[in-house]
Design a protein around this motif. Sequence first.
Motif, short mmCIF file in Angstrom:
data_model
loop_
_atom_site.label_atom_id
_atom_site.label_comp_id
_atom_site.label_asym_id
_atom_site.label_seq_id
_atom_site.Cartn_x
_atom_site.Cartn_y
_atom_site.Cartn_z
N GLU A 130 0.82 -1.20 0.00
CA GLU A 130 0.00 0.00 0.00
C GLU A 130 0.86 1.26 0.00
N CYS A 131 0.41 2.28 -0.72
CA CYS A 131 1.04 3.59 -0.66
C CYS A 131 0.73 4.27 0.67
N PRO A 132 1.56 5.21 1.10
CA PRO A 132 1.23 5.99 2.30
C PRO A 132 -0.05 6.79 2.07
N ALA A 133 -0.71 7.15 3.17
CA ALA A 133 -1.93 7.94 3.07
C ALA A 133 -1.68 9.23 2.29
N GLY A 134 -2.56 9.55 1.36
CA GLY A 134 -2.44 10.77 0.57
C GLY A 134 -1.61 10.61 -0.69
N GLU A 135 -1.03 9.42 -0.93
CA GLU A 135 -0.25 9.19 -2.14
C GLU A 135 -0.93 8.13 -3.01
N VAL A 136 -0.57 8.11 -4.30
CA VAL A 136 -1.13 7.15 -5.25
C VAL A 136 0.02 6.40 -5.92
N PRO A 137 -0.23 5.18 -6.42
CA PRO A 137 0.84 4.42 -7.08
C PRO A 137 1.19 4.98 -8.45
N THR A 138 2.48 4.98 -8.75
CA THR A 138 2.96 5.33 -10.09
C THR A 138 3.57 4.13 -10.80
N GLY A 139 3.90 3.09 -10.06
CA GLY A 139 4.48 1.88 -10.62
C GLY A 139 4.68 0.88 -9.50
N GLY A 140 5.20 -0.27 -9.85
CA GLY A 140 5.44 -1.27 -8.82
C GLY A 140 5.83 -2.60 -9.41
N GLY A 141 5.93 -3.59 -8.54
CA GLY A 141 6.33 -4.92 -8.95
C GLY A 141 6.44 -5.82 -7.75
N GLY A 142 7.46 -6.64 -7.73
CA GLY A 142 7.64 -7.55 -6.62
C GLY A 142 8.99 -8.20 -6.66
N LEU A 143 9.25 -9.00 -5.63
CA LEU A 143 10.52 -9.72 -5.54
C LEU A 143 10.35 -10.93 -4.65
N GLY A 144 11.22 -11.90 -4.86
CA GLY A 144 11.18 -13.13 -4.09
C GLY A 144 12.33 -14.03 -4.51
N ASN A 145 12.18 -15.31 -4.26
CA ASN A 145 13.17 -16.29 -4.66
C ASN A 145 13.18 -16.47 -6.18
N PRO A 146 14.30 -16.83 -6.79
CA PRO A 146 14.33 -17.04 -8.25
C PRO A 146 13.36 -18.11 -8.74
N THR B 242 11.36 -26.21 -4.58
CA THR B 242 11.24 -27.49 -3.86
C THR B 242 11.02 -27.30 -2.37
N GLN B 243 10.81 -26.05 -1.92
CA GLN B 243 10.56 -25.77 -0.52
C GLN B 243 9.70 -24.51 -0.42
N PRO B 244 9.07 -24.25 0.75
CA PRO B 244 8.27 -23.04 0.89
C PRO B 244 9.12 -21.79 0.64
N LEU B 245 8.56 -20.81 -0.08
CA LEU B 245 9.27 -19.59 -0.44
C LEU B 245 8.35 -18.39 -0.22
N THR B 246 8.95 -17.19 -0.19
CA THR B 246 8.21 -15.97 0.12
C THR B 246 8.26 -14.99 -1.04
N VAL B 247 7.14 -14.30 -1.27
CA VAL B 247 7.07 -13.25 -2.29
C VAL B 247 6.65 -11.95 -1.62
N PHE B 248 7.21 -10.83 -2.10
CA PHE B 248 6.89 -9.50 -1.60
C PHE B 248 6.40 -8.63 -2.76
N ALA B 249 5.41 -7.80 -2.50
CA ALA B 249 5.01 -6.77 -3.46
C ALA B 249 5.78 -5.49 -3.15
N ARG B 250 5.90 -4.65 -4.16
CA ARG B 250 6.66 -3.41 -4.05
C ARG B 250 5.91 -2.33 -4.82
N VAL B 251 5.75 -1.13 -4.23
CA VAL B 251 5.02 -0.06 -4.89
C VAL B 251 5.79 1.25 -4.80
N ASN B 252 5.71 2.05 -5.88
CA ASN B 252 6.27 3.39 -5.95
C ASN B 252 5.10 4.38 -5.95
#
Length: 271
Positions: free
Chosen positions: A218-234, A257-267
């Motif tokens: 989520e963007c901070p209060a009063g701001e809007v997204p201009t772009g974004g993506g994500g990151l995690g294990n290959p 082959t094992q549990p992995l984590t994904v993160f979202a990212r926003v600008n």
Amino acid sequence: MKRLSLAALGMAGTLCAAALCTGAATAVPDPRGAPKLAPHTITEGRTSTVAPHSGVNVNVPCQSPEQSSGGGVRTTGNGVFITASWSSAGWEAEVYNETDTPQTVWAVSICTPQGHTRRSSIPTTQVPMGESGIARAACPAGTEVTGGGNIGGAQGNDRMYVSQSSDIGDEWTVRAFNASPFQQRIATQVVCSNTPHSSRSSNGTQLGVGVTGTSHAECPAGEVPTGGGGLGNPSVFFNESYPTPTGWTVRATNRGTQPLTVFARVNCTQP
């Protein structure tokens, strides 16, 4: 094509990964000395069908003189993977459908009258068959990242499955796995602006082996997204990556082959 106005909404308390936070940028002043801010509008393209075991290119234009600050791609199937997503006259994206049935896909752009600069990684990164590679593109000095992605190949048939597409400081980084039977390349693109922006990361979403899940920043209060993506294990491949009125959502599948984590990212920026 439908256009959804971005409301100046947001939620506080999202986790900002320290290694990924961007600093303040120098804004270009207007004659009154205030930064030149502008509205940002989510524009969704027409749906296209991607046939089984094949790729497709989709795009959505911005209305001139607007241009894209960022963008992404939506799909309906868990077996559809993003292979490219980048800024053009609006936004373009490519996906590959690994399933045995046709799937639906469409591009999403954040359009704005605000001026932007685009930079691509030179040289491109060569990735051997069955391996992951990383490429980066940096913004010019005095500007900040608004969005980014990687430039595609031949109608999505390159099968470069994206597992990271996000800002890191004044750069945009893309990591992708080469699922094709020959060497491929990554050409990363960053979109930049000289108005102030902030960046936020989501809490991580853990995915079991073979599991598909979503993460949202989520963007901070009063701001809007201009772009974004994500990151995690290959081994976590993106199915969707797209803006919402207040942030950014990534849907991804754990092919490891094992549990992995994904993160979202926003600008984000002030509208």
